[in-house]
Design a protein around this motif. Structure first.
Motif, PDB file in Angstrom:
ATOM      1  N   ASP A 162       0.908   8.848   7.153  1.00  0.00           N
ATOM      2  CA  ASP A 162      -0.232   8.275   7.869  1.00  0.00           C
ATOM      3  C   ASP A 162       0.203   7.104   8.748  1.00  0.00           C
ATOM      4  O   ASP A 162      -0.325   6.903   9.849  1.00  0.00           O
ATOM      5  N   LEU A 163       1.182   6.327   8.269  1.00  0.00           N
ATOM      6  CA  LEU A 163       1.699   5.218   9.070  1.00  0.00           C
ATOM      7  C   LEU A 163       2.356   5.737  10.350  1.00  0.00           C
ATOM      8  O   LEU A 163       2.145   5.180  11.435  1.00  0.00           O
ATOM      9  N   LEU A 164       3.162   6.794  10.224  1.00  0.00           N
ATOM     10  CA  LEU A 164       3.803   7.375  11.404  1.00  0.00           C
ATOM     11  C   LEU A 164       2.765   7.852  12.406  1.00  0.00           C
ATOM     12  O   LEU A 164       2.909   7.659  13.614  1.00  0.00           O
ATOM     13  N   TYR A 165       1.714   8.482  11.899  1.00  0.00           N
ATOM     14  CA  TYR A 165       0.691   9.049  12.776  1.00  0.00           C
ATOM     15  C   TYR A 165      -0.092   7.953  13.502  1.00  0.00           C
ATOM     16  O   TYR A 165      -0.392   8.070  14.690  1.00  0.00           O
ATOM     17  N   LYS A 166      -0.395   6.858  12.782  1.00  0.00           N
ATOM     18  CA  LYS A 166      -1.259   5.828  13.363  1.00  0.00           C
ATOM     19  C   LYS A 166      -0.491   4.774  14.163  1.00  0.00           C
ATOM     20  O   LYS A 166      -0.964   4.316  15.199  1.00  0.00           O
ATOM     21  N   GLU A 167       0.697   4.386  13.683  1.00  0.00           N
ATOM     22  CA  GLU A 167       1.396   3.252  14.275  1.00  0.00           C
ATOM     23  C   GLU A 167       2.571   3.635  15.177  1.00  0.00           C
ATOM     24  O   GLU A 167       2.992   2.830  16.007  1.00  0.00           O
ATOM     25  N   CYS A 168       3.136   4.821  14.983  1.00  0.00           N
ATOM     26  CA  CYS A 168       4.362   5.183  15.713  1.00  0.00           C
ATOM     27  C   CYS A 168       4.152   6.286  16.736  1.00  0.00           C
ATOM     28  O   CYS A 168       5.119   6.755  17.340  1.00  0.00           O
ATOM     29  N   LYS A 169       2.940   6.736  16.926  1.00  0.00           N
ATOM     30  CA  LYS A 169       2.680   7.824  17.859  1.00  0.00           C
ATOM     31  C   LYS A 169       3.066   7.404  19.280  1.00  0.00           C
ATOM     32  O   LYS A 169       2.620   6.377  19.795  1.00  0.00           O
ATOM     33  N   GLY A 170       3.910   8.188  19.898  1.00  0.00           N
ATOM     34  CA  GLY A 170       4.316   7.922  21.273  1.00  0.00           C
ATOM     35  C   GLY A 170       5.455   6.937  21.422  1.00  0.00           C
ATOM     36  O   GLY A 170       5.872   6.652  22.541  1.00  0.00           O
ATOM     37  N   LEU A 171       5.986   6.424  20.310  1.00  0.00           N
ATOM     38  CA  LEU A 171       7.082   5.454  20.402  1.00  0.00           C
ATOM     39  C   LEU A 171       8.413   6.108  20.748  1.00  0.00           C
ATOM     40  O   LEU A 171       9.303   5.467  21.288  1.00  0.00           O
ATOM     41  N   GLY A 172       8.559   7.362  20.410  1.00  0.00           N
ATOM     42  CA  GLY A 172       9.862   7.999  20.547  1.00  0.00           C
ATOM     43  C   GLY A 172      10.566   7.991  19.203  1.00  0.00           C
ATOM     44  O   GLY A 172      10.262   7.195  18.308  1.00  0.00           O
ATOM     45  N   PHE A 173      11.538   8.886  19.047  1.00  0.00           N
ATOM     46  CA  PHE A 173      12.174   9.097  17.744  1.00  0.00           C
ATOM     47  C   PHE A 173      12.899   7.852  17.243  1.00  0.00           C
ATOM     48  O   PHE A 173      12.653   7.359  16.145  1.00  0.00           O
ATOM     49  N   ARG A 174      13.811   7.297  18.037  1.00  0.00           N
ATOM     50  CA  ARG A 174      14.614   6.161  17.586  1.00  0.00           C
ATOM     51  C   ARG A 174      13.763   4.905  17.398  1.00  0.00           C
ATOM     52  O   ARG A 174      14.006   4.113  16.484  1.00  0.00           O
ATOM     53  N   GLN A 175      12.777   4.711  18.247  1.00  0.00           N
ATOM     54  CA  GLN A 175      11.909   3.557  18.077  1.00  0.00           C
ATOM     55  C   GLN A 175      11.118   3.654  16.775  1.00  0.00           C
ATOM     56  O   GLN A 175      10.924   2.642  16.072  1.00  0.00           O
ATOM     57  N   ALA A 176      10.692   4.882  16.442  1.00  0.00           N
ATOM     58  CA  ALA A 176       9.985   5.072  15.177  1.00  0.00           C
ATOM     59  C   ALA A 176      10.909   4.804  13.989  1.00  0.00           C
ATOM     60  O   ALA A 176      10.498   4.199  12.993  1.00  0.00           O
ATOM     61  N   LEU A 177      12.173   5.222  14.099  1.00  0.00           N
ATOM     62  CA  LEU A 177      13.130   4.961  13.025  1.00  0.00           C
ATOM     63  C   LEU A 177      13.343   3.464  12.825  1.00  0.00           C
ATOM     64  O   LEU A 177      13.427   2.982  11.689  1.00  0.00           O
ATOM     65  N   HIS A 178      13.444   2.709  13.926  1.00  0.00           N
ATOM     66  CA  HIS A 178      13.613   1.260  13.829  1.00  0.00           C
ATOM     67  C   HIS A 178      12.415   0.620  13.113  1.00  0.00           C
ATOM     68  O   HIS A 178      12.591  -0.311  12.305  1.00  0.00           O
ATOM     69  N   LYS A 179      11.238   1.121  13.386  1.00  0.00           N
ATOM     70  CA  LYS A 179      10.048   0.554  12.758  1.00  0.00           C
ATOM     71  C   LYS A 179      10.017   0.871  11.269  1.00  0.00           C
ATOM     72  O   LYS A 179       9.615   0.037  10.452  1.00  0.00           O
ATOM     73  N   ILE A 180      10.461   2.079  10.902  1.00  0.00           N
ATOM     74  CA  ILE A 180      10.490   2.467   9.492  1.00  0.00           C
ATOM     75  C   ILE A 180      11.488   1.620   8.716  1.00  0.00           C
ATOM     76  O   ILE A 180      11.237   1.224   7.572  1.00  0.00           O
ATOM     77  N   VAL A 181      12.645   1.337   9.330  1.00  0.00           N
ATOM     78  CA  VAL A 181      13.678   0.548   8.663  1.00  0.00           C
ATOM     79  C   VAL A 181      13.151  -0.833   8.265  1.00  0.00           C
ATOM     80  O   VAL A 181      13.555  -1.392   7.231  1.00  0.00           O
ATOM     81  N   LYS A 182      12.249  -1.387   9.049  1.00  0.00           N
ATOM     82  CA  LYS A 182      11.706  -2.715   8.757  1.00  0.00           C
ATOM     83  C   LYS A 182      10.739  -2.706   7.568  1.00  0.00           C
ATOM     84  O   LYS A 182      10.305  -3.771   7.125  1.00  0.00           O
ATOM     85  N   LEU A 183      10.389  -1.516   7.082  1.00  0.00           N
ATOM     86  CA  LEU A 183       9.436  -1.407   5.976  1.00  0.00           C
ATOM     87  C   LEU A 183      10.133  -1.021   4.678  1.00  0.00           C
ATOM     88  O   LEU A 183       9.581  -0.295   3.853  1.00  0.00           O
ATOM     89  N   GLY A 184      11.360  -1.506   4.513  1.00  0.00           N
ATOM     90  CA  GLY A 184      12.144  -1.149   3.339  1.00  0.00           C
ATOM     91  C   GLY A 184      11.504  -1.560   2.024  1.00  0.00           C
ATOM     92  O   GLY A 184      11.697  -0.905   0.997  1.00  0.00           O
ATOM     93  N   HIS A 185      10.714  -2.635   2.024  1.00  0.00           N
ATOM     94  CA  HIS A 185      10.077  -3.086   0.790  1.00  0.00           C
ATOM     95  C   HIS A 185       8.941  -2.166   0.370  1.00  0.00           C
ATOM     96  O   HIS A 185       8.540  -2.153  -0.803  1.00  0.00           O
ATOM     97  N   LEU A 186       8.398  -1.399   1.308  1.00  0.00           N
ATOM     98  CA  LEU A 186       7.301  -0.470   0.988  1.00  0.00           C
ATOM     99  C   LEU A 186       7.805   0.942   0.719  1.00  0.00           C
ATOM    100  O   LEU A 186       7.310   1.616  -0.189  1.00  0.00           O
ATOM    101  N   TYR A 187       8.769   1.388   1.534  1.00  0.00           N
ATOM    102  CA  TYR A 187       9.273   2.757   1.417  1.00  0.00           C
ATOM    103  C   TYR A 187      10.804   2.732   1.340  1.00  0.00           C
ATOM    104  O   TYR A 187      11.480   3.061   2.319  1.00  0.00           O
ATOM    105  N   PRO A 188      11.376   2.348   0.209  1.00  0.00           N
ATOM    106  CA  PRO A 188      12.847   2.196   0.131  1.00  0.00           C
ATOM    107  C   PRO A 188      13.620   3.486   0.380  1.00  0.00           C
ATOM    108  O   PRO A 188      14.661   3.469   1.031  1.00  0.00           O
ATOM    109  N   CYS A 189      13.100   4.607  -0.125  1.00  0.00           N
ATOM    110  CA  CYS A 189      13.819   5.879   0.048  1.00  0.00           C
ATOM    111  C   CYS A 189      13.732   6.367   1.489  1.00  0.00           C
ATOM    112  O   CYS A 189      14.742   6.734   2.097  1.00  0.00           O
TER     113      CYS A 189
END
Length: 268
Positions: A162-189
């Motif tokens: 749901d986070l990818l769908y709402k917050e990362c839509k249209g960012l592009g693949f690598r930009q979405a990956l960078h955003k996910i990396v910053k959320l390590g405390h929520l989604y470590p795996c």
């Protein structure tokens, strides 16, 4: 002379048909931002194109018989009628190239599975293709067994989807990956999967690009440059902003505030 050998001439014409397809594939992997979503498709399309050359010659090989006839006047011995090139060289070479492409990209399923984190592939309804997402998750779990259990990863995916769908839509693949990396405390795996996607290289283009940068920076006149300064300059050259966007005034102020410097003037 070997240049008058019809097999040598046939080799040139064969490479003229084969190399353009390999060159296009190679150039697609030399970009600084390779899209994992198209790697498998590009490799498969190239293999299919080469397979078609086995059944039907390309434009250069089709013209070979006429070329050999015309070159007889220049001392080329032998014509297309006694050319053994097709069975001894042409077929084995193309089959070998196709096999090498397959061996060169053994982890295509893993690259495809990493596209799970591409927000643009979720569509209008994130749950619409849930079975595809589960298949990709299973591939990642089987490949990277040390990251976590399937239960934990699936649990994280339900929230991150749901986070990818709402917050990362249209960012592009690598930009979405960078955003996910910053959320390590929520989604470590899932963060570890994103980090793998960011550092994973499908070619040696990045390494070659860095070596070329080193050669430009450390010239014979700058051979006393230390490793620390050289590393900083390489990072700026490869990853920094374009010169047009660089704020020189801000940089100069930051440099001046870094530490107290004493400037000696010769004629004081």
């Amino acid at each position: 002379m070997f240049v008058k050998n019809p097999n040598f001439i046939a080799s040139i014409y064969m490479m003229s048909d084969v190399l353009p397809h390999l060159s296009r594939l190679s150039k697609s992997f030399q970009k600084t931002d390779v899209d994992f979503t198209i790697v498998d498709t590009l490799v498969a399309a190239t293999q299919l194109t080469l397979t078609r050359l086995l059944a039907s010659y390309g434009q250069h090989m089709k013209a070979l018989p006429q070329v050999l006839e015309e070159l007889k006047g220049y001392g080329v011995k032998g014509g297309p009628e006694n050319l053994t090139f097709h069975d001894q060289v042409y077929i084995p070479y193309i089959l070998n190239v196709i096999e090498n492409l397959h061996d060169r990209f053994p982890d295509n399923p893993v690259l495809e599975a990493l596209t799970l984190l591409d927000s643009d592939l979720l569509g209008d309804d994130p749950s619409e293709h849930d079975w595809i997402h589960q298949t990709k998750l299973q591939t990642l779990v089987d490949k990277f067994v040390s990251i976590g259990t399937k239960e934990n990863i699936c649990s994280e995916w339900k929230g991150q989807k749901d986070l990818l769908y709402k917050e990362c839509k249209g960012l592009g693949f690598r930009q979405a990956l960078h955003k996910i990396v910053k959320l390590g405390h929520l989604y470590p795996c899932m963060t570890k999967f994103a980090a793998i996607g960011l550092v994973l290289s499908v070619s040696t283009a990045d390494c070659e690009r860095c070596f070329s940068c080193l050669k430009r920076l450390k010239t014979p006149l700058r051979n006393r440059m230390g490793q620390k300064v050289l590393n900083c300059l390489v990072n700026i050259s490869c990853e920094g902003q374009p010169v047009e966007q660089f704020d020189f005034e801000k940089s100069a102020i930051s440099f001046a505030k870094g530490k107290i410097r004493k400037f000696l003037h010769k004629y004081e």
